[in-house]
Enzyme design. Structure first.
Site, mmCIF file in Angstrom:
data_model
loop_
_atom_site.group_PDB
_atom_site.id
_atom_site.type_symbol
_atom_site.label_atom_id
_atom_site.label_comp_id
_atom_site.label_asym_id
_atom_site.label_seq_id
_atom_site.Cartn_x
_atom_site.Cartn_y
_atom_site.Cartn_z
ATOM 1 N N GLU A 1 0.749 -1.024 -0.031
ATOM 2 C CA GLU A 1 0.014 -0.043 0.075
ATOM 3 C C GLU A 1 0.831 1.290 -0.176
ATOM 4 O O GLU A 1 1.809 1.379 0.789
ATOM 5 C CB GLU A 1 -1.080 0.060 1.199
ATOM 6 C CG GLU A 1 -1.984 1.132 1.308
ATOM 7 C CD GLU A 1 -3.106 0.877 2.273
ATOM 8 O OE1 GLU A 1 -3.297 -0.425 2.649
ATOM 9 O OE2 GLU A 1 -3.379 1.819 3.006
ATOM 10 N N GLU B 1 -6.219 6.232 -0.661
ATOM 11 C CA GLU B 1 -6.712 7.082 0.536
ATOM 12 C C GLU B 1 -6.221 8.518 0.380
ATOM 13 O O GLU B 1 -6.833 9.461 1.098
ATOM 14 C CB GLU B 1 -6.036 6.856 1.673
ATOM 15 C CG GLU B 1 -4.786 6.578 2.070
ATOM 16 C CD GLU B 1 -4.189 6.207 3.372
ATOM 17 O OE1 GLU B 1 -4.118 4.696 3.427
ATOM 18 O OE2 GLU B 1 -4.169 6.754 4.370
ATOM 19 N N HIS C 1 -10.468 3.040 2.818
ATOM 20 C CA HIS C 1 -9.502 3.263 3.885
ATOM 21 C C HIS C 1 -10.194 3.275 5.292
ATOM 22 O O HIS C 1 -11.268 3.992 5.277
ATOM 23 C CB HIS C 1 -8.875 4.784 3.668
ATOM 24 C CG HIS C 1 -8.020 5.213 4.849
ATOM 25 N ND1 HIS C 1 -8.456 6.280 5.101
ATOM 26 C CD2 HIS C 1 -6.804 4.853 5.141
ATOM 27 C CE1 HIS C 1 -7.592 6.533 6.368
ATOM 28 N NE2 HIS C 1 -6.483 5.614 6.368
ATOM 29 N N GLU D 1 -11.535 -2.372 6.012
ATOM 30 C CA GLU D 1 -10.311 -1.960 6.881
ATOM 31 C C GLU D 1 -10.937 -2.081 8.204
ATOM 32 O O GLU D 1 -12.272 -1.591 8.474
ATOM 33 C CB GLU D 1 -9.503 -0.868 6.351
ATOM 34 C CG GLU D 1 -8.186 -0.749 7.449
ATOM 35 C CD GLU D 1 -7.237 0.171 6.918
ATOM 36 O OE1 GLU D 1 -7.770 0.926 6.078
ATOM 37 O OE2 GLU D 1 -6.226 0.438 7.699
HETATM 38 O O1 LIG Z 1 -5.168 2.673 7.560
HETATM 39 C C1 LIG Z 1 -4.342 2.950 6.652
HETATM 40 O O2 LIG Z 1 -4.192 2.675 5.498
HETATM 41 C C2 LIG Z 1 -3.383 4.186 6.756
HETATM 42 O O3 LIG Z 1 -2.965 4.810 5.861
HETATM 43 C C3 LIG Z 1 -3.485 4.878 8.104
HETATM 44 C C4 LIG Z 1 -2.076 5.428 8.775
HETATM 45 O O4 LIG Z 1 -2.096 5.196 10.083
HETATM 46 C C5 LIG Z 1 -0.743 4.628 8.225
HETATM 47 O O5 LIG Z 1 -1.157 3.313 8.056
HETATM 48 MG MG LIG Z 2 -3.157 3.366 4.218
#
Ligand SMILES: O=C(O)C(=O)C[C@@H](O)CO
Ligand SMILES: [Mg+2]
Length: 398
Positions: A248, A274, A324, A344
């Site tokens: 990601e 996101e 996201h 998620e």
């Molecule tokens: O949850 C996600 O995909 C994010 O990007 C959140 C962030 O805290 C980093 O992972």
């Molecule tokens: Mg992320």
């Protein structure tokens, strides 16, 4: 029915927060050296500029007393100013059922400066509140207005595993494996500035988590824009043996050609979205085959009206959408589309990065059971109310 008022309040958390630990999460600020001449934007920990311990809550009220709840977590104070100054006047006096017209009105009126980032996030908050009103006005959950129930329940993935001590990460993975999760997202802690030692550390962390969850569970890898294409080109082939479901945000959201190169480089699907906005932003990602999984956030991308359009666009491209962050504004989109296979999920934790704050502001978020979430057919609108039991731990800015 007409919109009578729009109220945007910033909820600023003043309660306990978990201090930064370990290398936590590679991110875009890692590639910017700490300039001794001035306080580094990210202070001690580079993730600092991405922590959000505030949230803007929007309440849109109609002339027959229905109140719709919306929310935005990107630059909450700026989002409030945009809503108060520009968006509220565009929707007050209007029929909330004209939601396409209202979304276009907000999008076009602010287009000169708001088509990406906080402008779209502010529009999202008002649009989400409008959809909450629509559901409440016909006594139906929002997902029933978007296409209805496409899943008996929503599979979700446990999302945390920030890069702390490897043994701690393994204990965390073990805990949530035992709670029935079958998919896990972990964070890398190292990037280009950590040289080859950082590559070794990144590979060690993936190996450590795979050791706990095995290979009959999904593992997703999060870089949070903390790499560059050269570094990703080097490490991706080394990661293939761990069979990640996706990797990601390897690079900053604007490097679409970089995404496309990395997405074609190995067998590892690249995900992102996101930090992308509007229907056109996602058309660009899809046309350039930049991502294999789309991850918009409904409280950023332009709201439920925009996310619903993007769901259809992605379906036509056979690119799955896994929004996201979880949170109710996304769960309704996931429930109502066959092209949204899972959500998620951040369980409620002590406040750390900020994704957790949603639980301290809103009541009604579903709790995962054995790696699944459920939405209620009989809960109208989004299914959220404002909590009162944590109010003392917020500064609220009207
Ligand atoms: O949850 C996600 O995909 C994010 O990007 C959140 C962030 O805290 C980093 O992972
Ligand atoms: Mg992320």
């Amino acid at each position: 029915m007409k919109i009578k008022s729009v109220r945007a309040r910033v909820f600023e958390w003043k309660g306990k927060t978990v201090p930064p630990q370990g290398n936590f999460c590679s991110n875009a600020m890692d590639l910017v050296y700490k300039n001794p001449a001035s306080q580094h934007a990210a202070g001690k920990d580079t993730m600092n500029t991405f922590r959000f311990h505030q949230w803007t809550v929007v309440e849109v009220e109609t002339d027959d007393g229905i109140v719709g709840l919306g929310n935005v977590a990107l630059a909450p104070r700026i989002a409030k100013a945009i809503i108060d100054e520009y968006l509220a006047p565009l929707v007050v006096g209007q029929d909330p059922w004209d939601y396409e017209y209202l979304n276009q009105r907000m999008y076009r009126a602010t287009h000169a400066w708001g088509r990406k980032g906080v402008g779209m996030a502010a529009i999202s908050a008002v649009d989400i509140a409008i959809w909450d009103i629509l559901g409440k006005s016909v006594d139906k959950p929002v997902f029933k207005l978007l296409g209805g129930r496409t899943k008996e329940k929503i599979p979700c993935y446990y999302s945390k595993l920030y890069r702390t001590d490897l043994k701690e990460m393994q204990k965390e993975a073990e805990t949530y494996l035992k709670q029935g999760f079958r998919a896990f997202k972990m964070r890398f802690g190292y990037g280009p500035q950590h040289l080859q030692q950082g590559v070794v550390e990144n590979l060690k962390s993936v190996e450590a988590v795979r050791e706990v969850i095995g290979y009959d569970n999904d593992l997703m890898l999060e870089c949070y824009m903390g790499w560059n294409v050269e570094y990703a080109r080097r490490i991706l082939p080394k990661l293939e043996k761990f069979q990640p479901r996706w990797l990601e945000e390897p690079v900053v959201a604007d490097d679409i050609d970089g995404y496309a190169e990395l997405n074609a480089l190995t067998s590892i699907p690249i995900s992102g979205g996101e930090h992308e906005f509007s229907l056109y932003g996602f058309k660009q990602l899809l046309d350039r085959k930049a991502v294999s999984v789309v991850q918009y956030d409904t409280n950023r991308v332009g709201g439920i009206t925009m996310a619903h359009k993007i769901n259809a666009l992605c379906e036509a491209y056979s690119v799955p959408v896994i929004p996201h962050a979880g949170q109710m504004h996304n769960y309704h989109l996931t429930m109502s589309s066959l092209n949204c296979p899972m959500s998620e999920y951040f369980p409620m934790f002590d406040v750390e990065v900020g994704n957790e704050l949603f639980y301290y502001i809103f009541e009604g978020e579903p709790v995962a059971q054995d790696g699944f979430l459920q939405l209620d057919d009989d809960k109208p609108g989004l299914g959220l109310t404002l909590r009162t039991d944590y109010l003392q731990q917020f500064n609220i800015i009207e």
